[in-house]
Design a protein around this motif. Sequence first.
Motif, PDB file in Angstrom:
ATOM      1  N   ASP A 234      34.164 -48.771   7.222  1.00 51.35           N
ATOM      2  CA  ASP A 234      33.687 -49.782   8.345  1.00 51.35           C
ATOM      3  C   ASP A 234      32.281 -49.112   8.613  1.00 51.35           C
ATOM      4  O   ASP A 234      32.094 -49.301  10.172  1.00 51.35           O
ATOM      5  N   PHE A 235      31.293 -48.719   8.100  1.00 51.30           N
ATOM      6  CA  PHE A 235      30.269 -48.820   8.499  1.00 51.30           C
ATOM      7  C   PHE A 235      29.201 -49.556   7.973  1.00 51.30           C
ATOM      8  O   PHE A 235      29.315 -50.075   6.775  1.00 51.30           O
ATOM      9  N   ILE A 236      27.955 -50.080   8.422  1.00 51.21           N
ATOM     10  CA  ILE A 236      27.105 -51.109   7.971  1.00 51.21           C
ATOM     11  C   ILE A 236      25.899 -50.395   7.787  1.00 51.21           C
ATOM     12  O   ILE A 236      25.113 -49.843   8.858  1.00 51.21           O
ATOM     13  N   ALA A 237      25.363 -50.570   6.455  1.00 52.04           N
ATOM     14  CA  ALA A 237      23.932 -49.952   6.267  1.00 52.04           C
ATOM     15  C   ALA A 237      22.971 -50.531   7.248  1.00 52.04           C
ATOM     16  O   ALA A 237      22.861 -51.729   7.327  1.00 52.04           O
ATOM     17  N   ALA A 238      22.328 -49.831   7.809  1.00 56.88           N
ATOM     18  CA  ALA A 238      21.072 -50.410   9.008  1.00 56.88           C
ATOM     19  C   ALA A 238      19.754 -50.607   8.124  1.00 56.88           C
ATOM     20  O   ALA A 238      19.231 -51.647   8.796  1.00 56.88           O
ATOM     21  N   MET A 239      19.499 -50.136   7.081  1.00 57.72           N
ATOM     22  CA  MET A 239      18.405 -50.428   6.329  1.00 57.72           C
ATOM     23  C   MET A 239      18.369 -51.413   5.202  1.00 57.72           C
ATOM     24  O   MET A 239      19.449 -51.144   4.303  1.00 57.72           O
ATOM     25  N   THR A 240      17.734 -52.237   4.969  1.00 59.32           N
ATOM     26  CA  THR A 240      17.523 -53.118   3.842  1.00 59.32           C
ATOM     27  C   THR A 240      16.015 -52.924   3.247  1.00 59.32           C
ATOM     28  O   THR A 240      15.183 -53.309   4.126  1.00 59.32           O
ATOM     29  N   LEU A 241      15.914 -52.276   2.067  1.00 60.27           N
ATOM     30  CA  LEU A 241      14.529 -52.044   1.628  1.00 60.27           C
ATOM     31  C   LEU A 241      14.266 -53.180   0.371  1.00 60.27           C
ATOM     32  O   LEU A 241      15.178 -53.373  -0.558  1.00 60.27           O
TER      33      LEU A 241
END
Length: 363
Positions: A234-241
């Motif tokens: 239940d963590f969300i990736a903060a970065m979208t490359l």
Amino acid sequence: MSAVNAVISRKAVRHNFKRIKSIVKTSRVISVLKANAYGHGVLEMARILVDSDAFGVARLEEALELRNADFTTPILLMEGFFNTADIEVLIEHDIQTVIHSLEQVSQLEAFAKAHSTLTANLKVWLKIDTGMNRLGIAPSQLDEALARINTLGFVDSKINFMTHFSCADDLDNCFTSEQMSQFYTLVEPHDGELTLANSAGIIAWPDSHADWVRPGLLLYGCSPMLNRIGEQDDFIAAMTLSTSVIAIKPLAKGENVGYGAHWKTERDTQLAVIAIGYGDGYPRHAKAGTPVLINGNRYPIVGRVSMDMVTVDLGNEHQVSCGDPVIMWGPQLPVEEIAQWSDTICYELILQLTSRVDIKFVE
Ligand SMILES: Cc1ncc(COP(=O)(O)O)c(C=O)c1O
């Protein structure tokens, strides 16, 4: 607008921080913002994480960047100071420091001698080496270190204690339990507050939570655990490359693609050329087959990653056009997976983006 963009979601970072708090319950949180907040942008991350009980950095210049931006949050210099002159800077800017060696204790003593009238209250965290064999005093040096530090008038008499795990990402490795038990036994007779847990400790080793936890990677939404992704906890990736398609070309069966003619088409197909490469920090060692995401579909990278471009096999049944956005990693395409394809760890990928990449924060 640059060709390659790293978009950071404030909402994801806030979610990850809350999620850490919900796991550790009463432990206080040192948000680890070293290395430009793992490549995400330290000042903006510090603003989002301003409710942290402290910030953790590796280098004095990182601590000063935060202080110069007027952050008053306690800051812990986790790698400690490197020379006697740094001690004055720590005191001036109210920065707490790790002490990891008797040499540093000697430097504190030398500083005390040279500043005998100083009335300061430098906060010190004594780091004990419980088997990582990197930084930390040996267990046999603990009593001597404490006795010597306690004679120094300018050091806060309440010394905190710290250790660092070497294998906490591996649930099957009992060395973490051994490190914990050695640490708790050593500090038992003493009064200070304790910190052991990095991100892996937070997720997998509840007995390590103690007074303070030191999450880095989890704040950014990635998993430190072997063969797991942040989303599973239940963590969300903060970065979208992301980048875009700059050319599409048909290729016949048997043609070579890229430097070294490293890859050959096995059928007639269409290739997308996308504007990203190791000049942007995308890993050169990403193997053929590493996925990218275009219009919600996964396509494999083929041929070698070059400095400015990557080639992607679209097949013949695709709906991709020039100009379409391409996601290299993000919540829908875990960076942990890209790290596996590239024989590295996601830590390295998120923080090795180059200055050519535009970092933008969104709500
Ligand atoms: C001493 C110390 N504590 C905490 C961390 C944070 O580790 P992680 O990013 O795995 O949470 C690091 C990072 O390497 C570290 O060196």
